[in-house]
Structure formats: structure tokens, C-alpha cells
Design a protein around this motif. Structure first.
Motif, PDB file in Angstrom:
ATOM      1  N   LEU A 105      21.836 -23.851 -46.604  1.00 28.89           N
ATOM      2  CA  LEU A 105      21.370 -22.810 -47.519  1.00 28.89           C
ATOM      3  C   LEU A 105      21.106 -21.568 -46.699  1.00 28.89           C
ATOM      4  O   LEU A 105      20.313 -21.602 -45.746  1.00 28.89           O
ATOM      5  CB  LEU A 105      20.085 -23.228 -48.252  1.00 28.89           C
ATOM      6  CG  LEU A 105      19.441 -22.124 -49.099  1.00 28.89           C
ATOM      7  CD1 LEU A 105      20.333 -21.754 -50.282  1.00 28.89           C
ATOM      8  CD2 LEU A 105      18.062 -22.539 -49.571  1.00 28.89           C
ATOM      9  N   ARG A 106      21.781 -20.485 -47.047  1.00 29.25           N
ATOM     10  CA  ARG A 106      21.519 -19.179 -46.421  1.00 29.25           C
ATOM     11  C   ARG A 106      20.862 -18.311 -47.477  1.00 29.25           C
ATOM     12  O   ARG A 106      21.517 -17.841 -48.400  1.00 29.25           O
ATOM     13  CB  ARG A 106      22.822 -18.550 -45.941  1.00 29.25           C
ATOM     14  CG  ARG A 106      23.354 -19.197 -44.694  1.00 29.25           C
ATOM     15  CD  ARG A 106      24.494 -18.378 -44.085  1.00 29.25           C
ATOM     16  NE  ARG A 106      24.824 -18.916 -42.791  1.00 29.25           N
ATOM     17  CZ  ARG A 106      25.981 -19.521 -42.514  1.00 29.25           C
ATOM     18  NH1 ARG A 106      26.898 -19.641 -43.435  1.00 29.25           N
ATOM     19  NH2 ARG A 106      26.199 -19.987 -41.299  1.00 29.25           N
ATOM     20  N   ALA A 107      19.557 -18.136 -47.335  1.00 29.02           N
ATOM     21  CA  ALA A 107      18.801 -17.340 -48.303  1.00 29.02           C
ATOM     22  C   ALA A 107      18.920 -15.865 -47.957  1.00 29.02           C
ATOM     23  O   ALA A 107      18.732 -15.478 -46.815  1.00 29.02           O
ATOM     24  CB  ALA A 107      17.343 -17.777 -48.316  1.00 29.02           C
ATOM     25  N   ARG A 108      19.247 -15.078 -48.959  1.00 35.58           N
ATOM     26  CA  ARG A 108      19.296 -13.621 -48.801  1.00 35.58           C
ATOM     27  C   ARG A 108      17.922 -13.011 -49.065  1.00 35.58           C
ATOM     28  O   ARG A 108      17.674 -11.856 -48.747  1.00 35.58           O
ATOM     29  CB  ARG A 108      20.315 -13.027 -49.762  1.00 35.58           C
ATOM     30  CG  ARG A 108      21.746 -13.388 -49.438  1.00 35.58           C
ATOM     31  CD  ARG A 108      22.727 -12.702 -50.375  1.00 35.58           C
ATOM     32  NE  ARG A 108      22.472 -12.997 -51.781  1.00 35.58           N
ATOM     33  CZ  ARG A 108      22.944 -14.050 -52.435  1.00 35.58           C
ATOM     34  NH1 ARG A 108      23.685 -14.926 -51.817  1.00 35.58           N
ATOM     35  NH2 ARG A 108      22.671 -14.239 -53.701  1.00 35.58           N
ATOM     36  N   GLY A 109      17.060 -13.812 -49.656  1.00 31.40           N
ATOM     37  CA  GLY A 109      15.715 -13.337 -49.917  1.00 31.40           C
ATOM     38  C   GLY A 109      14.851 -14.423 -50.515  1.00 31.40           C
ATOM     39  O   GLY A 109      15.345 -15.301 -51.219  1.00 31.40           O
ATOM     40  N   VAL A 110      13.570 -14.364 -50.182  1.00 27.06           N
ATOM     41  CA  VAL A 110      12.592 -15.279 -50.743  1.00 27.06           C
ATOM     42  C   VAL A 110      11.422 -14.416 -51.205  1.00 27.06           C
ATOM     43  O   VAL A 110      10.852 -13.671 -50.411  1.00 27.06           O
ATOM     44  CB  VAL A 110      12.103 -16.312 -49.695  1.00 27.06           C
ATOM     45  CG1 VAL A 110      11.066 -17.239 -50.311  1.00 27.06           C
ATOM     46  CG2 VAL A 110      13.276 -17.094 -49.116  1.00 27.06           C
ATOM     47  N   GLN A 111      11.103 -14.504 -52.469  1.00 25.15           N
ATOM     48  CA  GLN A 111       9.970 -13.762 -53.016  1.00 25.15           C
ATOM     49  C   GLN A 111       8.829 -14.742 -53.250  1.00 25.15           C
ATOM     50  O   GLN A 111       9.034 -15.805 -53.832  1.00 25.15           O
ATOM     51  CB  GLN A 111      10.348 -13.095 -54.350  1.00 25.15           C
ATOM     52  CG  GLN A 111      11.494 -12.108 -54.253  1.00 25.15           C
ATOM     53  CD  GLN A 111      11.157 -10.935 -53.358  1.00 25.15           C
ATOM     54  OE1 GLN A 111      10.075 -10.367 -53.429  1.00 25.15           O
ATOM     55  NE2 GLN A 111      12.097 -10.570 -52.504  1.00 25.15           N
ATOM     56  N   VAL A 112       7.636 -14.391 -52.783  1.00 23.29           N
ATOM     57  CA  VAL A 112       6.461 -15.233 -52.962  1.00 23.29           C
ATOM     58  C   VAL A 112       5.389 -14.397 -53.652  1.00 23.29           C
ATOM     59  O   VAL A 112       5.020 -13.333 -53.172  1.00 23.29           O
ATOM     60  CB  VAL A 112       5.932 -15.759 -51.604  1.00 23.29           C
ATOM     61  CG1 VAL A 112       4.704 -16.640 -51.817  1.00 23.29           C
ATOM     62  CG2 VAL A 112       7.018 -16.526 -50.866  1.00 23.29           C
ATOM     63  N   SER A 113       4.901 -14.895 -54.791  1.00 23.11           N
ATOM     64  CA  SER A 113       3.859 -14.179 -55.533  1.00 23.11           C
ATOM     65  C   SER A 113       2.491 -14.510 -54.930  1.00 23.11           C
ATOM     66  O   SER A 113       2.346 -15.492 -54.196  1.00 23.11           O
ATOM     67  CB  SER A 113       3.886 -14.597 -57.010  1.00 23.11           C
ATOM     68  OG  SER A 113       3.310 -15.880 -57.158  1.00 23.11           O
ATOM     69  N   PRO A 114       1.467 -13.730 -55.255  1.00 19.82           N
ATOM     70  CA  PRO A 114       0.122 -14.019 -54.751  1.00 19.82           C
ATOM     71  C   PRO A 114      -0.396 -15.394 -55.183  1.00 19.82           C
ATOM     72  O   PRO A 114      -1.241 -15.985 -54.528  1.00 19.82           O
ATOM     73  CB  PRO A 114      -0.745 -12.901 -55.348  1.00 19.82           C
ATOM     74  CG  PRO A 114       0.216 -11.793 -55.622  1.00 19.82           C
ATOM     75  CD  PRO A 114       1.517 -12.453 -55.980  1.00 19.82           C
ATOM     76  N   THR A 115       0.148 -15.938 -56.290  1.00 24.37           N
ATOM     77  CA  THR A 115      -0.275 -17.264 -56.769  1.00 24.37           C
ATOM     78  C   THR A 115       0.493 -18.392 -56.090  1.00 24.37           C
ATOM     79  O   THR A 115       0.207 -19.562 -56.317  1.00 24.37           O
ATOM     80  CB  THR A 115      -0.079 -17.385 -58.284  1.00 24.37           C
ATOM     81  OG1 THR A 115       1.311 -17.238 -58.584  1.00 24.37           O
ATOM     82  CG2 THR A 115      -0.891 -16.355 -59.033  1.00 24.37           C
ATOM     83  N   GLY A 116       1.500 -18.046 -55.260  1.00 23.79           N
ATOM     84  CA  GLY A 116       2.262 -19.059 -54.552  1.00 23.79           C
ATOM     85  C   GLY A 116       3.582 -19.435 -55.198  1.00 23.79           C
ATOM     86  O   GLY A 116       4.298 -20.283 -54.677  1.00 23.79           O
ATOM     87  N   ALA A 117       3.927 -18.818 -56.313  1.00 23.80           N
ATOM     88  CA  ALA A 117       5.241 -19.082 -56.915  1.00 23.80           C
ATOM     89  C   ALA A 117       6.307 -18.474 -56.006  1.00 23.80           C
ATOM     90  O   ALA A 117       6.169 -17.342 -55.536  1.00 23.80           O
ATOM     91  CB  ALA A 117       5.319 -18.473 -58.311  1.00 23.80           C
TER      92      ALA A 117
END
Length: 187
Positions: A105-117
Motif C-alpha cells: 500500500l502506497r498512501a498518498r495521504g492520511v488524514q487524522v481527525s482530532p477524534t482519531g478517525a
């Protein structure tokens, strides 16, 4: 003081990314990935703890981990263990392990919300076929490490994988599978 360090890491991340010197988080030995599916006979689960790779991130603190620009995860097909030697062989043949020994898996981006989602966007390569994926999960800070968990339902044939059939077709593996992960990263 801790809030200032976290804020500083968030503000410095764009400059570090541009300069190509953003610190990396590495996968730890307790990381694992698995594949679950069904057949006309029973369900199965094949698991690997040989998870390698890294993620570019300014910190392991969840509060400051809003966006990860790149990450890569690799799992050797041969490390997936179904706890059944015959099944392991059929799975490796179906995944074309001789020609394509790694799931990546080559991730181009990972978004993490303040709640951990967490939302991971990237390209998944299985059996030599690469497809874009979006995977939902959760992220949590644990003692200076980041733990990311989640799963994604896939259809094997979308990656050119023909589900195995045995005993003249009386035993068939279903094409949908779920890939799950529980990975731990640290600087």
C-alpha cells in the motif's frame, strides 16, 4: 509547554515536507495484517506479522497528526499464515506469489481527525495489479507511538486474483475478502 511543541510541529510540517526532511514513523514488531474470507466449506483468516514500511509525520502525538503526506506498507505474501499448509499453498498460488511476492500500500495521504478517525488514500498492489483505495480506520496515541486500526472489503477479482476452487468445484472460495490491520508506528 506540551501544547506549544505540538503546535510547533504542526506549523513546521509544511516546510519540512517541502524540504524532504520530515521525520519518519516506522512500523513496530507488534503490527499485523490479516485477510478474512469465506468458502462453501468454512470461513478463514490468514495473518502476517511481517509488516514493514514507514510514514512521514512530524510527530507521534495524535493532536498534531492531522495529515500524513506519505506512507508505505509492505507485507510478504509468503508471511501470510492461514494455519493450514494446504490452504497457504492455494492462497500463494492465487496471489501469484512467485511473480509478485509483496502486497503493498502506497498512501498518498492520511488524514487524522482530532477524534482519531483516519482516512487513508492511496494505491494498493495485490498480485501485480494496482488499484486506488480509500480505507477508513482509527488512530490513537499510545506511549509515544501511534496505533492505526481498520479494515477494507475488497473483491479478489478486481486485482486479477481468481478465487481458488477445489474438489472439482465443490469447494469454492468467495471473491469478497476483508483486509484488516492493527499497526503500531513510532519515530
Amino acid at each position: 509547554m506540551r501544547k506549544r511543541i505540538a503546535l510547533g510541529a504542526v506549523l513546521a510540517a509544511p516546510a519540512l515536507i517541502a524540504a524532504g526532511i520530515l521525520p519518519t514513523l516506522s512500523f513496530q514488531p507488534q503490527s499485523r495484517v490479516w485477510v478474512e474470507g469465506t468458502s462453501t466449506v468454512r470461513g478463514y483468516r490468514c495473518e502476517s506479522t511481517s509488516v514493514t514500511g514507514s510514514a512521514q509525520a512530524a510527530t507521534a502525538e495524535l493532536a498534531a497528526l492531522a495529515s500524513v503526506p506519505r506512507a508505505e506498507v509492505s507485507i510478504p505474501v509468503a508471511s501470510l499464515d492461514c494455519r493450514n499448509g494446504t490452504m497457504n499453498g492455494h492462497m500463494r498460488r492465487a496471489l501469484k506469489a512467485d511473480e509478485n511476492p509483496t502486497i503493498r500500500l502506497r498512501a498518498r495521504g492520511v488524514q487524522v481527525s482530532p477524534t482519531g478517525a483516519a482516512k487513508i488514500s492511496g494505491d494498493l498492489t495485490i498480485a501485480g495489479q494496482t488499484r486506488p483505495v480509500t480505507i477508513d480506520g482509527t488512530a490513537a496515541s499510545e506511549e509515544g507511538k501511534v496505533r492505526v486500526r481498520g479494515s477494507k472489503r475488497l473483491v479478489m477479482t478486481d486485482f486479477g486474483v481468481q478465487p481458488p476452487t477445489l474438489m472439482m468445484g465443490t469447494m469454492k472460495v468467495a471473491a469478497p475478502v476483508t483486509i484488516g490491520f492493527d499497526v503500531v508506528l513510532k519515530p
